[in-house]
Design a protein around this motif. Structure first.
Motif, PDB file in Angstrom:
ATOM      1  N   LYS A 154      -8.641  12.209  22.091  1.00  0.00           N
ATOM      2  CA  LYS A 154      -8.869  13.158  21.000  1.00  0.00           C
ATOM      3  C   LYS A 154      -8.147  14.478  21.271  1.00  0.00           C
ATOM      4  O   LYS A 154      -7.683  15.134  20.338  1.00  0.00           O
ATOM      5  CB  LYS A 154     -10.363  13.366  20.775  1.00  0.00           C
ATOM      6  CG  LYS A 154     -11.003  12.164  20.096  1.00  0.00           C
ATOM      7  CD  LYS A 154     -12.470  12.383  19.798  1.00  0.00           C
ATOM      8  CE  LYS A 154     -13.053  11.209  19.026  1.00  0.00           C
ATOM      9  NZ  LYS A 154     -14.490  11.395  18.741  1.00  0.00           N
ATOM     10  N   ASN A 190      -4.724  13.913  20.185  1.00  0.00           N
ATOM     11  CA  ASN A 190      -4.680  13.996  18.719  1.00  0.00           C
ATOM     12  C   ASN A 190      -4.524  15.458  18.281  1.00  0.00           C
ATOM     13  O   ASN A 190      -3.723  15.774  17.398  1.00  0.00           O
ATOM     14  CB  ASN A 190      -5.955  13.416  18.095  1.00  0.00           C
ATOM     15  CG  ASN A 190      -6.059  11.913  18.222  1.00  0.00           C
ATOM     16  OD1 ASN A 190      -5.083  11.226  18.489  1.00  0.00           O
ATOM     17  ND2 ASN A 190      -7.261  11.397  18.047  1.00  0.00           N
ATOM     18  N   LYS A 191      -5.309  16.367  18.898  1.00  0.00           N
ATOM     19  CA  LYS A 191      -5.249  17.792  18.545  1.00  0.00           C
ATOM     20  C   LYS A 191      -3.880  18.372  18.886  1.00  0.00           C
ATOM     21  O   LYS A 191      -3.329  19.166  18.116  1.00  0.00           O
ATOM     22  CB  LYS A 191      -6.349  18.559  19.272  1.00  0.00           C
ATOM     23  CG  LYS A 191      -7.721  18.298  18.716  1.00  0.00           C
ATOM     24  CD  LYS A 191      -8.781  19.069  19.481  1.00  0.00           C
ATOM     25  CE  LYS A 191     -10.166  18.664  18.990  1.00  0.00           C
ATOM     26  NZ  LYS A 191     -11.234  19.257  19.807  1.00  0.00           N
ATOM     27  N   ASN A 223      -1.077  16.756  18.965  1.00  0.00           N
ATOM     28  CA  ASN A 223      -0.130  16.217  17.991  1.00  0.00           C
ATOM     29  C   ASN A 223      -0.286  16.900  16.628  1.00  0.00           C
ATOM     30  O   ASN A 223       0.695  17.102  15.922  1.00  0.00           O
ATOM     31  CB  ASN A 223      -0.311  14.706  17.855  1.00  0.00           C
ATOM     32  CG  ASN A 223       0.850  14.056  17.135  1.00  0.00           C
ATOM     33  OD1 ASN A 223       2.000  14.263  17.483  1.00  0.00           O
ATOM     34  ND2 ASN A 223       0.544  13.254  16.124  1.00  0.00           N
ATOM     35  N   GLU A 224      -1.528  17.274  16.266  1.00  0.00           N
ATOM     36  CA  GLU A 224      -1.756  18.001  15.009  1.00  0.00           C
ATOM     37  C   GLU A 224      -1.152  19.400  15.080  1.00  0.00           C
ATOM     38  O   GLU A 224      -0.578  19.891  14.110  1.00  0.00           O
ATOM     39  CB  GLU A 224      -3.254  18.122  14.723  1.00  0.00           C
ATOM     40  CG  GLU A 224      -3.905  16.847  14.253  1.00  0.00           C
ATOM     41  CD  GLU A 224      -5.420  16.985  14.132  1.00  0.00           C
ATOM     42  OE1 GLU A 224      -5.937  18.123  14.065  1.00  0.00           O
ATOM     43  OE2 GLU A 224      -6.093  15.941  14.121  1.00  0.00           O
ATOM     44  N   THR A 263       3.216  18.813  15.040  1.00  0.00           N
ATOM     45  CA  THR A 263       3.524  17.503  14.482  1.00  0.00           C
ATOM     46  C   THR A 263       4.857  16.994  15.010  1.00  0.00           C
ATOM     47  O   THR A 263       5.841  17.710  15.039  1.00  0.00           O
ATOM     48  CB  THR A 263       3.578  17.566  12.942  1.00  0.00           C
ATOM     49  OG1 THR A 263       2.351  18.123  12.481  1.00  0.00           O
ATOM     50  CG2 THR A 263       3.753  16.184  12.341  1.00  0.00           C
ATOM     51  N   ARG A 300       4.607   7.639  21.944  1.00  0.00           N
ATOM     52  CA  ARG A 300       3.382   6.848  21.755  1.00  0.00           C
ATOM     53  C   ARG A 300       3.368   5.665  22.727  1.00  0.00           C
ATOM     54  O   ARG A 300       2.345   5.393  23.367  1.00  0.00           O
ATOM     55  CB  ARG A 300       3.291   6.349  20.303  1.00  0.00           C
ATOM     56  CG  ARG A 300       2.036   5.508  20.046  1.00  0.00           C
ATOM     57  CD  ARG A 300       1.957   4.987  18.614  1.00  0.00           C
ATOM     58  NE  ARG A 300       3.047   4.074  18.324  1.00  0.00           N
ATOM     59  CZ  ARG A 300       3.989   4.270  17.411  1.00  0.00           C
ATOM     60  NH1 ARG A 300       3.994   5.358  16.676  1.00  0.00           N
ATOM     61  NH2 ARG A 300       4.939   3.379  17.212  1.00  0.00           N
ATOM     62  N   ASP A 346      -6.400   2.939  21.349  1.00  0.00           N
ATOM     63  CA  ASP A 346      -6.452   2.583  19.925  1.00  0.00           C
ATOM     64  C   ASP A 346      -7.828   2.793  19.305  1.00  0.00           C
ATOM     65  O   ASP A 346      -7.956   2.747  18.077  1.00  0.00           O
ATOM     66  CB  ASP A 346      -6.004   1.134  19.728  1.00  0.00           C
ATOM     67  CG  ASP A 346      -4.482   1.011  19.682  1.00  0.00           C
ATOM     68  OD1 ASP A 346      -3.803   1.872  20.280  1.00  0.00           O
ATOM     69  OD2 ASP A 346      -3.976   0.067  19.051  1.00  0.00           O
ATOM     70  N   TRP A 372      -9.381   5.672  19.364  1.00  0.00           N
ATOM     71  CA  TRP A 372      -9.459   7.047  18.861  1.00  0.00           C
ATOM     72  C   TRP A 372      -8.122   7.667  18.484  1.00  0.00           C
ATOM     73  O   TRP A 372      -8.097   8.707  17.842  1.00  0.00           O
ATOM     74  CB  TRP A 372     -10.122   7.949  19.917  1.00  0.00           C
ATOM     75  CG  TRP A 372     -11.470   7.458  20.330  1.00  0.00           C
ATOM     76  CD1 TRP A 372     -12.622   7.531  19.604  1.00  0.00           C
ATOM     77  CD2 TRP A 372     -11.798   6.794  21.547  1.00  0.00           C
ATOM     78  NE1 TRP A 372     -13.662   6.957  20.323  1.00  0.00           N
ATOM     79  CE2 TRP A 372     -13.175   6.504  21.512  1.00  0.00           C
ATOM     80  CE3 TRP A 372     -11.065   6.408  22.673  1.00  0.00           C
ATOM     81  CZ2 TRP A 372     -13.830   5.858  22.556  1.00  0.00           C
ATOM     82  CZ3 TRP A 372     -11.729   5.775  23.716  1.00  0.00           C
ATOM     83  CH2 TRP A 372     -13.095   5.503  23.647  1.00  0.00           C
ATOM     84  N   ARG A 373      -7.031   7.077  18.857  1.00  0.00           N
ATOM     85  CA  ARG A 373      -5.748   7.754  18.640  1.00  0.00           C
ATOM     86  C   ARG A 373      -5.380   7.804  17.155  1.00  0.00           C
ATOM     87  O   ARG A 373      -5.669   6.868  16.405  1.00  0.00           O
ATOM     88  CB  ARG A 373      -4.631   7.154  19.479  1.00  0.00           C
ATOM     89  CG  ARG A 373      -4.112   5.822  19.006  1.00  0.00           C
ATOM     90  CD  ARG A 373      -2.946   5.386  19.904  1.00  0.00           C
ATOM     91  NE  ARG A 373      -2.464   4.087  19.498  1.00  0.00           N
ATOM     92  CZ  ARG A 373      -1.500   3.893  18.600  1.00  0.00           C
ATOM     93  NH1 ARG A 373      -0.953   4.939  18.014  1.00  0.00           N
ATOM     94  NH2 ARG A 373      -1.109   2.695  18.284  1.00  0.00           N
ATOM     95  N   GLU A 374      -4.730   8.893  16.776  1.00  0.00           N
ATOM     96  CA  GLU A 374      -4.252   9.088  15.394  1.00  0.00           C
ATOM     97  C   GLU A 374      -2.731   9.203  15.368  1.00  0.00           C
ATOM     98  O   GLU A 374      -2.166   9.603  14.368  1.00  0.00           O
ATOM     99  CB  GLU A 374      -4.901  10.346  14.808  1.00  0.00           C
ATOM    100  CG  GLU A 374      -6.406  10.238  14.699  1.00  0.00           C
ATOM    101  CD  GLU A 374      -7.091  11.542  14.337  1.00  0.00           C
ATOM    102  OE1 GLU A 374      -6.413  12.589  14.206  1.00  0.00           O
ATOM    103  OE2 GLU A 374      -8.321  11.532  14.192  1.00  0.00           O
ATOM    104  N   TRP A 375      -2.085   8.878  16.454  1.00  0.00           N
ATOM    105  CA  TRP A 375      -0.628   8.999  16.547  1.00  0.00           C
ATOM    106  C   TRP A 375      -0.030   7.635  16.714  1.00  0.00           C
ATOM    107  O   TRP A 375      -0.587   6.704  17.110  1.00  0.00           O
ATOM    108  CB  TRP A 375      -0.192   9.922  17.690  1.00  0.00           C
ATOM    109  CG  TRP A 375      -1.143  10.013  18.832  1.00  0.00           C
ATOM    110  CD1 TRP A 375      -2.182  10.892  18.970  1.00  0.00           C
ATOM    111  CD2 TRP A 375      -1.198   9.175  20.000  1.00  0.00           C
ATOM    112  NE1 TRP A 375      -2.871  10.648  20.149  1.00  0.00           N
ATOM    113  CE2 TRP A 375      -2.290   9.598  20.820  1.00  0.00           C
ATOM    114  CE3 TRP A 375      -0.438   8.099  20.454  1.00  0.00           C
ATOM    115  CZ2 TRP A 375      -2.635   9.011  22.023  1.00  0.00           C
ATOM    116  CZ3 TRP A 375      -0.778   7.515  21.671  1.00  0.00           C
ATOM    117  CH2 TRP A 375      -1.875   7.981  22.431  1.00  0.00           C
TER     118      TRP A 375
END
Length: 178
Positions: free
Chosen positions: A126, A129-130, A132-133, A136, A144, A173, A175-178
């Motif tokens: 997570k 994820n932050k 990467n947000e 971007t 990845r 996988d 929790w990842r969003e990338w």
């Protein structure tokens, strides 16, 4: 007499070439053996049945996964390809996420609670994820793959099996969003 001299010189040259060729084959064999030995020492096939690291402690296995950190390669891309997302700050933040993950897993210990280990991975993923947000594009396709492979190796080193998560895709996988 001249013909005999040329013949002797020719034999010496051919003999010298044959000697060098034979010697180079032996040297190459020795170099390959040395390369195999070095590869065995640095290649962290951690947690696999074919592992050559049976003698490593739990913390040594986890720390050995740091050899797979891709962040130096990312920094090089910043300079070589003008990829602005790979700033020193971003690379250090990504490295810090993994350093913290490994540190927490070491504190939990080899026989630590499985759920607590999974929670450590969740926090790390997570956090990625932050990151990467925030910027971007820092985790694109190649990154990845680097990160998923690294996470799988850390998962194995921690005593968990990545195949047990997300239908075999690995713990990232979940929790990842990338």
């Amino acid at each position: 007499m001249k013909k005999m001299t040329y013949l002797i010189i020719g034999v010496l040259i051919i003999g010298g070439i044959a000697f060098l060729y034979a010697n180079s084959k032996e040297t190459n064999k020795n170099n390959l053996k040395t390369l195999d030995n070095v590869t065995e020492k640095i290649q962290p096939e951690i947690g696999t049945e074919n592992s050559k690291n049976y003698s490593l402690t739990y913390s040594e296995k986890l720390n050995k996964t740091k050899e797979l950190y891709p962040f130096e390669k990312w920094r090089a891309n910043f300079f070589e390809y003008d990829m602005e997302q790979y700033t020193e700050e971003n690379c250090n933040e990504a490295k810090s996420i993994f350093d913290n993950l490994i540190s927490k897993l070491i504190k939990l210990g080899e026989n630590g609670n499985k759920t607590e280990k999974e929670k450590c991975f969740e926090i790390a993923i997570k956090s990625l994820n932050k990151l990467n947000e925030k910027d971007t594009g820092i985790i694109e396709t190649a990154e990845r793959e680097d990160l998923c492979e690294l996470i799988d190796k850390i998962t194995l080193a921690s005593g968990l099996n990545p195949k047990d998560y997300a239908e075999g895709e690995g713990i990232a996988d979940l929790w990842r969003e990338w």
